[in-house]
Design an enzyme around this catalytic site. Structure first.
Site, PDB file in Angstrom:
ATOM      1  N   CYS A  74       1.942  11.005 114.995  1.00 60.25           N
ATOM      2  CA  CYS A  74       1.502  12.194 114.224  1.00 60.25           C
ATOM      3  C   CYS A  74       1.938  11.975 112.791  1.00 60.25           C
ATOM      4  O   CYS A  74       2.883  12.595 112.313  1.00 60.25           O
ATOM      5  CB  CYS A  74       2.107  13.472 114.794  1.00 60.25           C
ATOM      6  SG  CYS A  74       1.835  13.713 116.561  1.00 60.25           S
ATOM      7  N   PRO A 121       1.662  13.516 106.316  1.00 59.25           N
ATOM      8  CA  PRO A 121       0.983  12.770 105.250  1.00 59.25           C
ATOM      9  C   PRO A 121       1.407  11.314 105.095  1.00 59.25           C
ATOM     10  O   PRO A 121       1.000  10.656 104.133  1.00 59.25           O
ATOM     11  CB  PRO A 121       1.367  13.562 103.998  1.00 59.25           C
ATOM     12  CG  PRO A 121       2.724  14.110 104.314  1.00 59.25           C
ATOM     13  CD  PRO A 121       2.703  14.426 105.791  1.00 59.25           C
ATOM     14  N   GLY A 177       4.786   9.905 105.262  1.00 57.72           N
ATOM     15  CA  GLY A 177       6.099   9.551 104.717  1.00 57.72           C
ATOM     16  C   GLY A 177       6.875   8.560 105.571  1.00 57.72           C
ATOM     17  O   GLY A 177       7.412   7.565 105.068  1.00 57.72           O
ATOM     18  N   LYS A 178       6.972   8.834 106.865  1.00 54.06           N
ATOM     19  CA  LYS A 178       7.735   7.939 107.738  1.00 54.06           C
ATOM     20  C   LYS A 178       7.060   6.571 107.854  1.00 54.06           C
ATOM     21  O   LYS A 178       7.725   5.533 107.886  1.00 54.06           O
ATOM     22  CB  LYS A 178       7.914   8.559 109.124  1.00 54.06           C
ATOM     23  CG  LYS A 178       8.774   9.810 109.147  1.00 54.06           C
ATOM     24  CD  LYS A 178       8.959  10.321 110.566  1.00 54.06           C
ATOM     25  CE  LYS A 178       9.583  11.692 110.576  1.00 54.06           C
ATOM     26  NZ  LYS A 178       8.685  12.719 109.958  1.00 54.06           N
ATOM     27  N   ASP A 206      -6.048  11.809 118.853  1.00 58.96           N
ATOM     28  CA  ASP A 206      -5.397  12.972 119.448  1.00 58.96           C
ATOM     29  C   ASP A 206      -4.149  12.488 120.177  1.00 58.96           C
ATOM     30  O   ASP A 206      -4.239  11.809 121.207  1.00 58.96           O
ATOM     31  CB  ASP A 206      -6.348  13.674 120.417  1.00 58.96           C
ATOM     32  CG  ASP A 206      -5.776  14.962 120.991  1.00 58.96           C
ATOM     33  OD1 ASP A 206      -4.536  15.150 120.930  1.00 58.96           O
ATOM     34  OD2 ASP A 206      -6.549  15.778 121.520  1.00 58.96           O
ATOM     35  N   CYS A 211      10.627  19.224 112.608  1.00 56.26           N
ATOM     36  CA  CYS A 211      11.245  19.853 111.435  1.00 56.26           C
ATOM     37  C   CYS A 211      11.604  21.295 111.786  1.00 56.26           C
ATOM     38  O   CYS A 211      11.385  22.209 110.987  1.00 56.26           O
ATOM     39  CB  CYS A 211      10.329  19.782 110.218  1.00 56.26           C
ATOM     40  SG  CYS A 211       8.729  20.585 110.431  1.00 56.26           S
TER      41      CYS A 211
END
Length: 439
Positions: A259, A262, A264-265, A310, A379
């Protein structure tokens, strides 16, 4: 042209009606309205401040109003909230301006008949020394009004974290959060990035907790600056950056980010891997996949392949991986500073989230190689979405065992399940768990 207070009033009414995310409607109105830098700062402070303190402000309205709260119009309530907020929390606004501007807003809102009502309430508060009378409120009820947080959420955190950590969470829920970025260590040093940012009058300082993390200020227009266009950094909260230390990717490994948007990881992992290996980055929506692809291209990270997927359903095109990152959709209780409206959602809004989270975790686990690591993260600060999901998964899957990845970050314990609080990292509330596939 609208005044700053008129824009803030429109935004607050829109929030009540639409239920949209605060950051999105704020960005949209600044794009649509011709607003100078000073007014933007004032609107942002007033808009977010009223959202953050809404329960406290409504307590004052009820205390001073002779009219039942539910019988006051939406626009008048918002104007009173704005007035009380300016009187209580904005020292730069004179008391007379806070009252007079609130009364003047009544004309703009089409509520001229309630001018005297608003004026009397705000001036009564000033005469009382601008003190909040908590009367007989005790325990969670008092904390609820003091920190503008629902009682059910305070009780939940008290039970799960203890009183001290709960208070720290409540205290850290106000004000704009710091803006963190991750230096593109594949190409640049921290000092090079800070120097380049300074040319565009953007101040950046090194973070003391982890390497290659900088904190930005004066960052308006960050995406048009030279350092951004050159791919010298990407925006990523420090807690998410710490999660990448927990993931601990190694060059030439295969990493799957389930997932990702945007991204970052994905970007940080690619940089840690020195752009050697393979990262498969997925998201449910094609538009977000494009954001990942564009970000990877800007940063010059060509080991990243992004595609639509998905995460809750099996996909034979996803390869077996050494590291599988499973950052699931969640309640967002760790990012209340960014989106204060989250804390006002009803307790029922948490129901069903763990079902989706478990589905994604179950599916993600099927792509982990024997000897590989599965990373589950959110988060949020919620046992039902974090520890309970991981423990239930382990009971069902004996082929996975807890594994502790040491990270040597001050204040963050070495455990296979880690909860990071804003008071510890300076960033978002965050959770990460690491599991190893042994057979």
């Amino acid at each position: 042209m609208k005044t700053a207070r008129q824009i803030a009033l429109d935004l607050l009414i829109k929030m009540d009606v639409s239920g949209a995310y605060s950051n999105i409607i704020l960005d949209n109105v600044f794009t649509a309205e011709r607003t100078n830098t000073r007014d933007k700062a004032f609107v942002t402070m007033l808009f977010y401040g009223v959202l953050e303190r809404r329960m406290t402000l409504d307590y004052l309205i009820r205390y001073y109003s002779s009219v039942e709260f539910d019988k006051i119009s939406v626009s008048v309530i918002q104007i009173l909230r704005m007035g009380f907020y300016q009187l209580l929390y904005m020292d730069s606004v004179p008391e007379s301006a806070a009252v007079n501007e609130s009364v003047m807003l009544m004309d703009y809102a089409g509520a001229e008949k309630a001018k005297g009502f608003v004026n009397a309430i705000l001036r009564s508060f000033i005469r009382d020394g601008k003190k909040i009378d908590y009367k007989d409120l005790k325990d969670e009820a008092k904390l609820s009004i003091m920190y503008s947080c629902p009682k059910w959420l305070i009780k939940k955190w008290n039970n799960e974290l203890g009183e001290q950590k709960t208070i720290s969470l409540l205290q850290s829920s106000f004000g704009r959060p710091p803006l963190y970025a991750r230096v593109n260590s594949f190409k640049y040093s921290v000092d090079e990035v800070i120097s380049c940012l300074a040319k565009d009058k953007i101040k950046a300082v090194k973070n003391s907790l982890i390497d290659n993390c900088i904190e930005l200020s004066n960052s308006r227009g960050i995406e048009s600056c030279l350092a951004f266009r050159k791919g010298m950094f990407h925006i990523q909260d420090i807690s998410s950056q710490i999660c990448c230390k927990i993931i601990a990717p190694v060059f030439n490994e295969t990493v799957v980010d389930m997932c990702s948007a945007p991204g970052g990881k994905t970007f940080t992992c690619a940089e840690i891997m020195a752009n050697r290996g393979k990262i498969f980055s997925y998201d449910l929506y094609d538009g977000k996949v494009a954001v990942i692809r564009n970000g990877a291209a800007r940063l010059g990270l060509d080991i990243i392949s992004a595609a639509e997927n998905d995460a809750s359903k099996p996909n034979p095109d996803i390869p077996m991986a050494d590291k599988v990152i499973c950052d699931v959709p969640c309640s967002g209780l760790g990012v209340i500073r960014r989106k204060p409206e989250i804390k006002y959602k009803p307790m029922k809004s948490l129901e069903g989230l763990s079902i989706v989270q478990t589905e994604i975790l179950e599916n993600a686990s099927s792509y982990v190689k024997v000897g590989g690591t599965l990373i589950y993260s959110t988060c949020t600060v919620s046992k039902a979405e974090n520890q309970d999901v991981v423990e239930a998964f382990l009971q069902k899957h004996p082929e996975f065992v807890p594994v502790v990845v040491p990270i040597a970050v001050k204040g963050i314990e070495d455990s296979y399940m880690r909860t990071m609080l804003p008071s510890q990292t300076g960033g978002d509330g965050f959770f990460a768990a690491t599991l190893r596939r042994i057979k």
